[in-house]
Scaffold this motif. Structure first.
Motif, PDB file in Angstrom:
ATOM      1  N   ASP A 215       0.739  -1.344  -0.016  1.00 32.62           N
ATOM      2  CA  ASP A 215       0.172  -0.055  -0.011  1.00 32.62           C
ATOM      3  C   ASP A 215       0.906   1.391  -0.014  1.00 32.62           C
ATOM      4  OD1 ASP A 215      -2.210   1.598   0.262  1.00 32.62           O
ATOM      5  OD2 ASP A 215      -2.301   1.844   2.306  1.00 32.62           O
ATOM      6  N   THR A 216       0.471   2.250  -0.915  1.00 33.81           N
ATOM      7  CA  THR A 216       1.195   3.522  -0.848  1.00 33.81           C
ATOM      8  C   THR A 216       0.812   4.564   0.331  1.00 33.81           C
ATOM      9  OG1 THR A 216       0.208   4.227  -3.010  1.00 33.81           O
ATOM     10  CG2 THR A 216       2.124   2.975  -3.109  1.00 33.81           C
ATOM     11  N   ASN A 217       0.709   4.237   1.139  1.00 38.07           N
ATOM     12  CA  ASN A 217       0.132   5.116   2.209  1.00 38.07           C
ATOM     13  C   ASN A 217       0.996   6.246   2.686  1.00 38.07           C
ATOM     14  OD1 ASN A 217       1.655   3.741   4.154  1.00 38.07           O
ATOM     15  ND2 ASN A 217       0.032   2.212   4.621  1.00 38.07           N
ATOM     16  N   ILE A 218       0.620   7.242   3.448  1.00 40.22           N
ATOM     17  CA  ILE A 218       1.358   8.429   3.975  1.00 40.22           C
ATOM     18  C   ILE A 218       2.567   7.892   4.814  1.00 40.22           C
ATOM     19  CG2 ILE A 218      -0.043   8.572   5.973  1.00 40.22           C
ATOM     20  CD1 ILE A 218       1.754  11.342   3.921  1.00 40.22           C
ATOM     21  N   GLU A 219       2.386   6.843   5.388  1.00 40.29           N
ATOM     22  CA  GLU A 219       3.540   6.351   6.278  1.00 40.29           C
ATOM     23  C   GLU A 219       4.663   5.711   5.095  1.00 40.29           C
ATOM     24  OE1 GLU A 219       0.099   6.119   8.830  1.00 40.29           O
ATOM     25  OE2 GLU A 219       0.390   5.410   6.655  1.00 40.29           O
ATOM     26  N   GLN A 220       4.377   4.911   4.265  1.00 39.56           N
ATOM     27  CA  GLN A 220       5.395   4.578   3.152  1.00 39.56           C
ATOM     28  C   GLN A 220       6.116   5.651   2.494  1.00 39.56           C
ATOM     29  OE1 GLN A 220       6.420   1.442   2.927  1.00 39.56           O
ATOM     30  NE2 GLN A 220       7.998   2.431   2.002  1.00 39.56           N
ATOM     31  N   LEU A 222       6.509   8.816   3.429  1.00 37.34           N
ATOM     32  CA  LEU A 222       7.434   9.509   4.202  1.00 37.34           C
ATOM     33  C   LEU A 222       8.612   8.605   4.383  1.00 37.34           C
ATOM     34  CD1 LEU A 222       4.971  10.980   7.016  1.00 37.34           C
ATOM     35  CD2 LEU A 222       6.333  12.225   5.334  1.00 37.34           C
ATOM     36  N   THR A 223       8.629   7.632   4.631  1.00 40.56           N
ATOM     37  CA  THR A 223       9.625   6.452   4.888  1.00 40.56           C
ATOM     38  C   THR A 223      10.532   6.539   3.549  1.00 40.56           C
ATOM     39  OG1 THR A 223       8.468   4.965   6.238  1.00 40.56           O
ATOM     40  CG2 THR A 223      10.542   3.950   5.116  1.00 40.56           C
ATOM     41  N   ASP A 224       9.942   6.489   2.453  1.00 40.31           N
ATOM     42  CA  ASP A 224      10.697   6.715   0.985  1.00 40.31           C
ATOM     43  C   ASP A 224      11.348   8.100   1.146  1.00 40.31           C
ATOM     44  OD1 ASP A 224      10.005   4.004   0.267  1.00 40.31           O
ATOM     45  OD2 ASP A 224       8.573   4.518  -0.722  1.00 40.31           O
ATOM     46  N   ARG A 225      10.728   8.881   1.307  1.00 44.83           N
ATOM     47  CA  ARG A 225      11.259  10.246   1.170  1.00 44.83           C
ATOM     48  C   ARG A 225      12.506  10.424   2.194  1.00 44.83           C
ATOM     49  NH1 ARG A 225       9.042   8.948  -2.143  1.00 44.83           N
ATOM     50  NH2 ARG A 225       7.472  10.312  -3.565  1.00 44.83           N
ATOM     51  N   LEU A 226      12.443  10.047   3.471  1.00 52.32           N
ATOM     52  CA  LEU A 226      13.403   9.832   4.430  1.00 52.32           C
ATOM     53  C   LEU A 226      14.763   9.158   4.019  1.00 52.32           C
ATOM     54  CD1 LEU A 226      11.644   9.432   7.766  1.00 52.32           C
ATOM     55  CD2 LEU A 226      12.973  11.436   6.980  1.00 52.32           C
ATOM     56  N   ARG A 227      14.670   8.272   3.227  1.00 50.16           N
ATOM     57  CA  ARG A 227      15.838   7.493   2.688  1.00 50.16           C
ATOM     58  C   ARG A 227      16.965   8.429   2.263  1.00 50.16           C
ATOM     59  NH1 ARG A 227      13.995   2.386   2.861  1.00 50.16           N
ATOM     60  NH2 ARG A 227      11.885   1.913   2.411  1.00 50.16           N
ATOM     61  N   GLU A 228      16.463   9.585   1.509  1.00 49.42           N
ATOM     62  CA  GLU A 228      17.652  10.378   0.900  1.00 49.42           C
ATOM     63  C   GLU A 228      18.250  11.473   2.295  1.00 49.42           C
ATOM     64  OE1 GLU A 228      17.810  10.394  -1.979  1.00 49.42           O
ATOM     65  OE2 GLU A 228      16.126   9.257  -2.464  1.00 49.42           O
ATOM     66  N   TYR A 229      17.890  11.128   3.501  1.00 48.18           N
ATOM     67  CA  TYR A 229      18.544  11.564   4.419  1.00 48.18           C
ATOM     68  C   TYR A 229      18.773  10.514   5.471  1.00 48.18           C
ATOM     69  CZ  TYR A 229      16.885  15.710   2.110  1.00 48.18           C
ATOM     70  OH  TYR A 229      16.481  16.726   1.295  1.00 48.18           O
ATOM     71  N   PHE A 231      20.651   9.835   8.277  1.00 46.49           N
ATOM     72  CA  PHE A 231      20.348  10.075   9.614  1.00 46.49           C
ATOM     73  C   PHE A 231      19.141  10.131  10.126  1.00 46.49           C
ATOM     74  CE2 PHE A 231      20.692  13.251  13.033  1.00 46.49           C
ATOM     75  CZ  PHE A 231      21.334  12.743  13.942  1.00 46.49           C
ATOM     76  N   LEU A 232      18.480  10.808   9.361  1.00 48.38           N
ATOM     77  CA  LEU A 232      16.970  11.269   9.850  1.00 48.38           C
ATOM     78  C   LEU A 232      16.208   9.799   9.584  1.00 48.38           C
ATOM     79  CD1 LEU A 232      16.351  14.495   8.167  1.00 48.38           C
ATOM     80  CD2 LEU A 232      16.686  14.295  10.574  1.00 48.38           C
ATOM     81  N   PHE A 233      16.618   9.146   8.558  1.00 45.67           N
ATOM     82  CA  PHE A 233      16.018   7.768   8.253  1.00 45.67           C
ATOM     83  C   PHE A 233      16.009   6.784   9.479  1.00 45.67           C
ATOM     84  CE2 PHE A 233      16.092   3.621   6.493  1.00 45.67           C
ATOM     85  CZ  PHE A 233      14.752   3.291   6.081  1.00 45.67           C
ATOM     86  N   ARG A 234      17.346   6.784   9.901  1.00 46.06           N
ATOM     87  CA  ARG A 234      17.424   5.913  11.200  1.00 46.06           C
ATOM     88  C   ARG A 234      16.762   6.382  12.389  1.00 46.06           C
ATOM     89  NH1 ARG A 234      21.525   2.064  10.615  1.00 46.06           N
ATOM     90  NH2 ARG A 234      22.341   2.259   8.619  1.00 46.06           N
ATOM     91  N   ILE A 235      16.496   7.755  12.558  1.00 41.31           N
ATOM     92  CA  ILE A 235      15.858   8.270  13.751  1.00 41.31           C
ATOM     93  C   ILE A 235      14.369   8.020  13.405  1.00 41.31           C
ATOM     94  CG2 ILE A 235      15.649  10.288  15.052  1.00 41.31           C
ATOM     95  CD1 ILE A 235      18.316  11.389  14.413  1.00 41.31           C
ATOM     96  N   PHE A 236      13.756   8.523  12.523  1.00 40.60           N
ATOM     97  CA  PHE A 236      12.490   8.534  12.268  1.00 40.60           C
ATOM     98  C   PHE A 236      12.020   7.572  11.317  1.00 40.60           C
ATOM     99  CE2 PHE A 236      13.936  13.114  12.814  1.00 40.60           C
ATOM    100  CZ  PHE A 236      13.392  13.410  14.135  1.00 40.60           C
ATOM    101  N   GLY A 237      12.571   6.633  10.815  1.00 35.56           N
ATOM    102  CA  GLY A 237      11.811   5.764   9.904  1.00 35.56           C
ATOM    103  C   GLY A 237      11.182   4.881  10.503  1.00 35.56           C
ATOM    104  N   ARG A 238      11.551   4.468  11.630  1.00 32.91           N
ATOM    105  CA  ARG A 238      10.910   3.235  12.571  1.00 32.91           C
ATOM    106  C   ARG A 238       9.580   3.708  13.043  1.00 32.91           C
ATOM    107  NH1 ARG A 238      15.339   2.269  16.766  1.00 32.91           N
ATOM    108  NH2 ARG A 238      16.767   3.177  14.948  1.00 32.91           N
ATOM    109  N   LEU A 239       9.175   4.979  12.938  1.00 27.59           N
ATOM    110  CA  LEU A 239       7.875   5.487  13.466  1.00 27.59           C
ATOM    111  C   LEU A 239       6.989   4.974  12.563  1.00 27.59           C
ATOM    112  CD1 LEU A 239       8.849   9.099  14.505  1.00 27.59           C
ATOM    113  CD2 LEU A 239       8.649   7.012  16.030  1.00 27.59           C
ATOM    114  N   PHE A 240       7.254   4.577  11.386  1.00 25.87           N
ATOM    115  CA  PHE A 240       6.120   4.167  10.361  1.00 25.87           C
ATOM    116  C   PHE A 240       6.337   2.931  10.084  1.00 25.87           C
ATOM    117  CE2 PHE A 240       8.146   8.580   9.225  1.00 25.87           C
ATOM    118  CZ  PHE A 240       6.980   9.356   9.655  1.00 25.87           C
ATOM    119  N   ARG A 482       3.940   8.364  -5.498  1.00 22.48           N
ATOM    120  CA  ARG A 482       4.193   8.053  -4.196  1.00 22.48           C
ATOM    121  C   ARG A 482       5.510   7.014  -3.974  1.00 22.48           C
ATOM    122  NH1 ARG A 482      -1.190   7.749  -1.367  1.00 22.48           N
ATOM    123  NH2 ARG A 482      -1.677   6.330  -3.163  1.00 22.48           N
ATOM    124  N   PRO A 483       5.219   6.102  -4.629  1.00 20.34           N
ATOM    125  CA  PRO A 483       6.386   4.820  -4.593  1.00 20.34           C
ATOM    126  C   PRO A 483       7.640   5.263  -5.057  1.00 20.34           C
ATOM    127  CG  PRO A 483       4.391   3.889  -5.559  1.00 20.34           C
ATOM    128  CD  PRO A 483       4.259   5.664  -5.486  1.00 20.34           C
TER     129      PRO A 483
END
Length: 503
Positions: A215-220, A222-229, A231-240, A482-483
């Motif tokens: 599913d291409t929901n808002i959580e996915q 945000l996770t995919d966009r955080l991959r470009e950063y 450091f932020l991905f490791r901090i916030f990615g797990r929230l989704f 989104r994907p």
């Protein structure tokens, strides 16, 4: 205004100025190397519209590909991260095949602490990928495929009865979901030796969890966009993270392996291979192959086996609904060869359907499920015929979608024309001009299984039914932005279906 406030404002301005200049220094990376590319923005690079959800990552790559048509490669930035997009097909061949050992690593690797089921063979680093690929390869051999073919036709028989009922209703059909019922049953039977009954059971848990995982929901998003950063991905990615999906696949895989081991059951499928690895991780140079690592492989096979195939079937039917002459020609081939084999779908008969193969290849040209491929340089590398040298760790992107929509390679690229893939026409093009399954040692391992599943599904539908556009059919295919790298429609693919006379 107090001195404290003035000092505070001054400090903030100074920090922003320093950050700005730091950003501009980082964004000079490609200019220093003599690589042209679109002008980046501070902090955002060339991904502003991607981060805002207006464009997909592939849109960014395609714009760069089309803007710099005379360049063998284009330099872009994801934030401050320099990304290299290759245009020259010979250079792409070097990366995928000739110099593969220098590019055996993909980008966007596994980060277990953020995504517990990310250690899939598709994303594994080269050291773990190689032995695992060797271990899994017997499952995808032509001999094994012939052995499993009857499982596909069993699913096709159930699917045929389901389609009969749908056709009788005469209502618009959302074919992506309809095709997924068939592909779920096929991959479950072939890879895991289980009957999911997705065709008949609307509450099938595998279907429910498969749809949720893709599913291409808002959580996915945000996770995919955080991959470009990172450091932020490791901090916030797990929230989704969706723990329901993770727990389902981890539990299902572990329980299936437990049963096989405890009862000494062997069916020579993917679960057997994973159970053997759990007991003997040294076979792939690991100290331990735990349940998350093994469930990651099971989830990948399941999602790729049903998700990618159902997408391609529905995309093919979408094009055939708009191109009735092509559909009639294809049905004539299918019915003629089925008649030769007493009306049965057989392995040999499928192999004789050359026009069906061409239709599927043309579908995968217009709608490659994976829009781009990626590799990471494993050592300092100079591209052949250029003065461009990139360091170890450089991310390289191969824009599959942009290449396959290039009018210089495929004239009138928006036209659906299976004749592009006649034996004669294939010989006139560069081998790297069609990469829906990748190429080289790290190409899609399930390509044979995927093709046979697609072919059986298409034959089951088109041998007895005609698909046409309806009031709910989109005239212009609208991709979901989104994907990260999957190409799929923003909404459903609706068509109408009616029974046709037997040959």
């Amino acid at each position: 205004m107090s001195w404290l406030m003035i000092e505070t404002i001054g400090l903030i301005v100074t920090v922003f100025v320093l950050l700005y200049y730091y950003s501009m220094i980082k964004l000079n990376y490609w200019r220093k190397r003599g690589v042209k590319g679109p002008k980046p923005l501070p902090f955002l690079g060339n991904f502003k519209d991607v981060l805002l959800g207006k464009d997909s990552t592939m849109d960014c790559f395609q714009k760069a590909y089309n803007e710099f048509r005379d360049e063998p490669m284009v330099g872009v930035y994801g934030g401050h991260e320099p990304l290299l997009v290759l245009r020259d097909l010979d250079l792409i061949k070097d990366v995928l095949i000739k110099d593969f050992n220098k590019f055996a690593q993909r980008t966007h690797g596994a980060v277990r602490e953020v995504e517990p089921l990310s250690e899939q063979i598709f994303r594994l680093e080269a050291e773990r990928w190689r032995p695992l690929r060797i271990k899994l390869s017997p499952f995808f051999s032509s001999g094994k495929l012939k052995e499993m073919f009857h499982l596909m036709t069993d699913c096709a028989n159930s699917y045929d009865k389901y389609l009969e009922k749908l056709a009788e209703k005469g209502e618009p059909i959302e074919f992506r979901d309809t095709a997924a019922k068939f592909t779920i049953d096929v991959i479950a039977a072939c890879a895991f030796s289980i009957q999911t009954n997705a065709i008949t059971d609307e509450n099938c848990q595998f279907r429910k969890m498969g749809k949720k995982a893709l599913d291409t929901n808002i959580e996915q998003f945000l996770t995919d966009r955080l991959r470009e950063y990172p450091f932020l991905f490791r901090i916030f990615g797990r929230l989704f993270t969706d723990h329901e999906v993770i727990n389902f696949f981890e539990t299902a895989t572990r329980e299936a392996m437990d049963y096989r081991i405890q009862n000494n059951v062997h069916t020579n499928d993917v679960i057997d291979i994973l159970a053997d690895l759990r007991q003997h991780p040294e076979k792939i140079n690991l100290k331990e192959a735990d349940s998350l690592f093994l469930a990651s492989q099971a989830q990948l096979f399941f999602l790729a086996g049903f998700g990618n195939s159902s997408l391609t079937i529905s995309n093919a039917l979408y094009e055939l609904a708009w191109n009735q002459t092509v559909q009639d020609k294809l049905r004539e081939e299918i019915q003629s060869i089925l008649k030769k084999y007493n009306g049965e779908i057989t392995y040999d008969g499928i192999c004789e359907m050359k026009y069906l193969n061409a239709c599927l290849l043309e579908t995968l040209r217009k709608y490659p499920v994976i829009q781009w491929l990626s590799r990471t340089a494993m050592e300092t590398y100079t591209f052949s015929g250029t003065k461009v040298t990139v360091p170890k760790g450089q991310q390289i992107f191969l824009p599959v979608y942009a290449i396959q929509k290039d009018a210089e390679i495929y004239p009138n690229p928006e036209v659906f024309d299976p004749d592009r893939f006649s034996d004669e026409n294939i010989k006139t093009r560069h081998a790297m001009a069609h990469l829906p399954f990748g190429d080289g040692p790290r190409h899609c391992s399930g390509i044979r299984l995927a093709k046979k599943q697609l072919e059986v599904g298409m034959v089951t539908i088109l041998s007895k039914f005609k698909v046409e556009v309806c009031e709910k059919t989109r005239k212009v295919y609208k991709p979901d932005k989104r994907p990260l790298f999957l190409l799929q429609p923003a909404d459903g693919i609706y068509l109408k279906m009616s029974k046709v006379a037997a040959a």
